[in-house]
Design a protein around this motif. Structure first.
Motif, PDB file in Angstrom:
ATOM      1  N   GLY A 307       0.810  -1.210   0.000  1.00 16.61           N
ATOM      2  CA  GLY A 307       0.000   0.000   0.000  1.00 16.61           C
ATOM      3  C   GLY A 307       0.841   1.256   0.000  1.00 16.61           C
ATOM      4  N   ARG A 309       1.423   3.171  -2.510  1.00 17.50           N
ATOM      5  CA  ARG A 309       0.694   4.208  -3.251  1.00 17.50           C
ATOM      6  C   ARG A 309      -0.639   4.470  -2.567  1.00 17.50           C
ATOM      7  NH1 ARG A 309       1.308   0.860  -8.612  1.00 17.50           N
ATOM      8  NH2 ARG A 309       3.552   0.956  -8.942  1.00 17.50           N
ATOM      9  N   MET A 310      -1.022   5.741  -2.524  1.00 21.27           N
ATOM     10  CA  MET A 310      -2.235   6.129  -1.805  1.00 21.27           C
ATOM     11  C   MET A 310      -3.483   5.429  -2.353  1.00 21.27           C
ATOM     12  SD  MET A 310      -1.715   7.968   0.800  1.00 21.27           S
ATOM     13  CE  MET A 310      -3.392   8.521   1.106  1.00 21.27           C
ATOM     14  N   GLN A 311      -3.517   5.239  -3.681  1.00 16.15           N
ATOM     15  CA  GLN A 311      -4.710   4.640  -4.283  1.00 16.15           C
ATOM     16  C   GLN A 311      -4.863   3.161  -3.923  1.00 16.15           C
ATOM     17  OE1 GLN A 311      -2.144   5.996  -5.914  1.00 16.15           O
ATOM     18  NE2 GLN A 311      -1.735   5.062  -7.916  1.00 16.15           N
ATOM     19  N   GLU A 312      -3.770   2.544  -3.441  1.00 13.81           N
ATOM     20  CA  GLU A 312      -3.823   1.135  -3.066  1.00 13.81           C
ATOM     21  C   GLU A 312      -4.091   0.943  -1.569  1.00 13.81           C
ATOM     22  OE1 GLU A 312      -0.005  -0.344  -4.108  1.00 13.81           O
ATOM     23  OE2 GLU A 312      -0.450  -0.512  -6.250  1.00 13.81           O
ATOM     24  N   ARG A 313      -3.967   2.026  -0.788  1.00 16.87           N
ATOM     25  CA  ARG A 313      -3.951   1.902   0.667  1.00 16.87           C
ATOM     26  C   ARG A 313      -5.211   1.229   1.219  1.00 16.87           C
ATOM     27  NH1 ARG A 313      -0.800   4.151   4.956  1.00 16.87           N
ATOM     28  NH2 ARG A 313       0.770   4.283   3.320  1.00 16.87           N
ATOM     29  N   LYS A 314      -6.383   1.639   0.747  1.00 25.42           N
ATOM     30  CA  LYS A 314      -7.627   1.076   1.287  1.00 25.42           C
ATOM     31  C   LYS A 314      -7.740  -0.413   0.966  1.00 25.42           C
ATOM     32  CE  LYS A 314     -12.545   2.049   1.709  1.00 25.42           C
ATOM     33  NZ  LYS A 314     -13.688   2.903   1.295  1.00 25.42           N
ATOM     34  N   TYR A 315      -7.391  -0.770  -0.284  1.00 23.37           N
ATOM     35  CA  TYR A 315      -7.443  -2.189  -0.682  1.00 23.37           C
ATOM     36  C   TYR A 315      -6.509  -3.029   0.195  1.00 23.37           C
ATOM     37  CZ  TYR A 315      -5.948  -6.336  -3.248  1.00 23.37           C
ATOM     38  OH  TYR A 315      -5.583  -7.616  -3.580  1.00 23.37           O
TER      39      TYR A 315
END
Length: 378
Positions: A307, A309-315
């Motif tokens: 995570g 990258r910010m766009q991957e953090r929630k996943y």
């Protein structure tokens, strides 16, 4: 046979593991320093170290060590070393360098001075004035630490993580040396099941198979020292024969790797075939939460997405929660996960039995270790 002094370089945090491997090979006067393990052996030990060390980055031959606070000291003492003993008249001998906390901090100047000193030494030995450098590679390194110069020749060539089986890999591959270290830090034995839930190109599973069958990781590749004029072919052959004798190809293994990406599964299968394990390792397209083992006392080793990258953090955070739920009832399994995410334990839902700082390339990570119940004594 004469004694040689060698360095096995190590990634930060892996020095003690490399040292254990060096000692297990029977080498003498082993000392551990930051980023390296120093030891003594006979010339055949160069071949054995390159073939067997699973977690070291490369092997270097120490030609000389001395204090050097001026360029004149560096030049004269380098020139006095027995370079012709190791470097043939047709050899290619580039010089690389590094300097830490030393008065001689200009790396380019240090490299140029060492190169000139080696040339002058070889001129005197071979009675010639020009070196074509079109022969075997002898890469020299001048390393300065607190004004102490260490002059080495690289024995490995390409790094030891290049085993020869991984022609293709995913975008952010785990180095084979780190994968091997992660396995060595577990309580896995070859008679127990082993699972990698984020197998990617298959590195962790393949390294487990190599360890499980006691196969030397360097048997299917070439090394720089094999081309050196002074290095006898019989030393290499003897080390290879020993490796063949010690391999246990009959050891049955239960190794599974899974990934949600079918392209990664195809890649992992191809790499396993190149490594000689086409039927020994099982790869399966699967989500981690679908893992339902029937065996006990297994080991899970994983390199999940971090995570970064910010766009991957929630996943990624949801993935870690799923991991905790999926593995919570596997009390006879030991689980090991590497990640740079600072809240892994909180998301996973359980504090690790132990954690260890490791570096995955330049990324500082923690290796979270959850120890399962021990099997009953036989």
């Amino acid at each position: 046979m004469e004694k040689l002094k060698l360095i096995a370089t190590a990634a930060m945090g892996l020095e003690s593991i490399v040292a254990d491997e060096v000692r297990s090979l029977g080498y003498e006067n082993v000392s551990v320093e930051n980023g390296k393990v120093v030891f003594e052996t006979d010339p055949q030990g160069i071949a054995r170290a390159n073939l067997w060390l699973r977690t070291a980055d490369r092997i270097k031959l120490i030609v000389g060590e001395f204090q050097a606070e001026t360029f004149e000291e560096l030049f004269e003492q380098t020139k006095a070393l027995p370079w012709a003993k190791y470097i043939s008249k047709d050899a290619e001998f580039p010089v690389i360098g590094r300097s830490v906390k030393s008065k001689l901090f200009s790396i380019s100047d240090c490299q140029a001075i060492v190169k000139k000193a080696v040339v002058e030494s070889l001129k005197k030995s071979y009675k010639i004035d020009w070196f074509d450098e079109n022969g075997p590679l002898h890469r020299i390194e001048v390393a300065l630490l607190k004004d102490k110069a260490t002059l080495t020749i690289d024995c490995s060539g390409t790094g030891l993580h290049k085993r020869g089986y991984r022609y293709l890999h995913n975008e952010a591959p785990l180095k084979e040396t780190l994968a091997a270290a992660m396995i060595k830090l577990t309580n896995w034995h070859p008679d127990r099941p082993f699972y990698d839930p984020f197998c990617g190109s298959g590195t962790i599973a393949i390294e487990a198979a190599l360890i499980g069958q006691n196969i030397a990781p360097g048997v299917n590749r070439e090394f720089a020292f094999e081309e050196w004029d002074w290095y006898k072919e019989e030393w290499s052959n003897k080390a290879l024969e020993e490796a063949e004798d010690l391999a246990n190809y009959d050891q049955a293994l239960n190794i599974l790797g899974s990934d949600i990406d079918h392209k990664m599964i195809d890649l992992a299968k191809n790499n396993a075939m190149e490594a000689g394990f086409p039927d020994i390792i099982q790869f399966k397209q699967m989500q981690v939460k679908d893992f339902r083992p029937t065996e006990e006392y297994g080991v899970i080793v994983g390199n999940p997405p971090y995570g970064e990258r910010m766009q991957e953090r929630k996943y990624v955070e949801n993935l870690y929660r799923d991991l905790g739920q999926t593995f919570k009832d596997l009390d006879t399994w030991s689980i090991y996960m590497i990640t740079s995410h600072p809240d892994f334990e909180k998301l996973y839902g359980k504090k690790a039995t132990k954690k260890r700082k490791l570096y995955n390339g330049n990324i500082r990570t923690d290796y979270y270790q959850y120890w399962g119940k021990r099997p009953p004594r036989k």
